[in-house]
Design a protein around this motif. Structure first.
Motif, PDB file in Angstrom:
ATOM      1  N   SER A 127       0.824  -1.208   0.000  1.00  0.00           N
ATOM      2  CA  SER A 127       0.000   0.000   0.000  1.00  0.00           C
ATOM      3  C   SER A 127       0.859   1.260   0.000  1.00  0.00           C
ATOM      4  N   LEU A 128       2.041   1.187   0.624  1.00  0.00           N
ATOM      5  CA  LEU A 128       2.936   2.337   0.619  1.00  0.00           C
ATOM      6  C   LEU A 128       3.488   2.605  -0.781  1.00  0.00           C
ATOM      7  N   ASP A 167       2.035   1.795  -3.546  1.00  0.00           N
ATOM      8  CA  ASP A 167       0.946   2.240  -4.407  1.00  0.00           C
ATOM      9  C   ASP A 167       0.476   3.651  -4.081  1.00  0.00           C
ATOM     10  N   HIS A 168       0.783   4.131  -2.889  1.00  0.00           N
ATOM     11  CA  HIS A 168       0.296   5.434  -2.437  1.00  0.00           C
ATOM     12  C   HIS A 168       1.098   6.545  -3.120  1.00  0.00           C
ATOM     13  N   LYS A 169       0.415   7.453  -3.771  1.00  0.00           N
ATOM     14  CA  LYS A 169       1.088   8.500  -4.547  1.00  0.00           C
ATOM     15  C   LYS A 169       1.881   9.457  -3.667  1.00  0.00           C
ATOM     16  N   ALA A 170       1.544   9.533  -2.392  1.00  0.00           N
ATOM     17  CA  ALA A 170       2.262  10.459  -1.502  1.00  0.00           C
ATOM     18  C   ALA A 170       3.651   9.947  -1.151  1.00  0.00           C
ATOM     19  N   LYS A 208       8.022  11.907   1.997  1.00  0.00           N
ATOM     20  CA  LYS A 208       7.755  10.531   2.405  1.00  0.00           C
ATOM     21  C   LYS A 208       8.464   9.559   1.470  1.00  0.00           C
TER      22      LYS A 208
END
Length: 254
Positions: A14-15, A17-20, A85
């Motif tokens: 999920s990290l 895949d996360h755009k941030a 991040k």
């Protein structure tokens, strides 16, 4: 600031895949790669090293080691200066280098405002310092011997790495894959290709670690053995290969 440590058995997808989050060193197309041209083309490396030493308060020889740990320290510090991040995959670092990297980042992050760093450890929770490594040296590259070793000694093991590139750490990439067997076949297909493959099996209490090292056109086939069973496996390997194994404690056999 936040420093979160996880491992390869955890759910970190999920990290990625996360755009941030900026993914670093993962075997996916949109991840920033640390090895090869990325680090070589990084400008102002000496200035970045000086900045790191000014922050941590001591001279760190790892920053000028010409090894993977240098790339990680300098390149991720550079990225943290401009990215809030990061999620970093530690493929290519040894057990000790991962611990050193985390130690340095714990000092650096408080000096950078509002930064989050996820470090995905690329090793299992097996304490390798308690293992004795036993290697059999085969003075030629022989596919059949390698596959027999895998069949007889590595059933139930999985690769320690999730991503494979050749050359393994430095230089222009000639071949890369997320399939260890594909990389193994590539390495064995021609002479003068060197590579280190490591395997783990947390459920094997006697020897939870396996190794296939290809160096100088010869093979080093090994297992990392619990000290309680060291003598038994020395005898088993000696009987099977008709030679005494090379005994190592945290060192390479060549």
């Amino acid at each position: 600031m936040s420093l979160i440590i996880t491992d390869i058995d955890s759910d970190y997808q999920s990290l990625i895949d996360h755009k941030a989050f900026t993914a670093v060193n993962f075997p996916i197309a949109n991840a920033i790669k640390i090895y090869g041209n990325s680090y070589e083309k990084l400008k102002g490396k000496d200035k970045l090293k000086d900045e790191i030493e000014n922050i941590i308060g001591f001279k760190d020889d790892h920053l000028r080691s010409c090894e993977a740990i240098e790339n990680f320290l300098v390149f991720t510090y550079y990225l943290l200066k401009t990215n809030d991040k990061l999620v970093v995959f530690t493929a290519g670092l040894s057990y000790d280098s991962i611990n050193h990297y985390i130690k340095i980042m714990k000092i650096i992050l408080p000096r950078l405002d509002n930064r989050t760093l996820y470090v995905v450890k690329n090793f299992s929770d097996i304490n390798e310092s308690n293992l004795t490594d036993l290697y059999m040296h085969i003075n030629k590259i022989d596919r059949e011997i390698v596959f027999d070793f895998m069949k007889n000694w590595l059933i139930g093991f999985k690769p320690k790495d999730e991503y494979f590139r050749y050359p393994q750490y430095f230089g222009k990439i000639e071949f890369e894959t997320n399939d260890y067997f594909e990389m193994l076949s590539f390495i064995l297909s021609e002479s003068n290709r060197e590579y280190d493959f490591y395997f783990i099996n947390k459920n094997n209490s006697q020897y939870p670690k396996g190794m296939i090292l290809i160096n100088d056109n010869s093979l080093y086939l090994g297992i990392g053995v619990n000290s309680l069973y060291e003598r038994d496996f020395i005898n088993k390997l000696s009987e099977e290969y008709r030679q005494d194994p090379i005994i190592c404690h945290g060192t390479l056999p060549y």
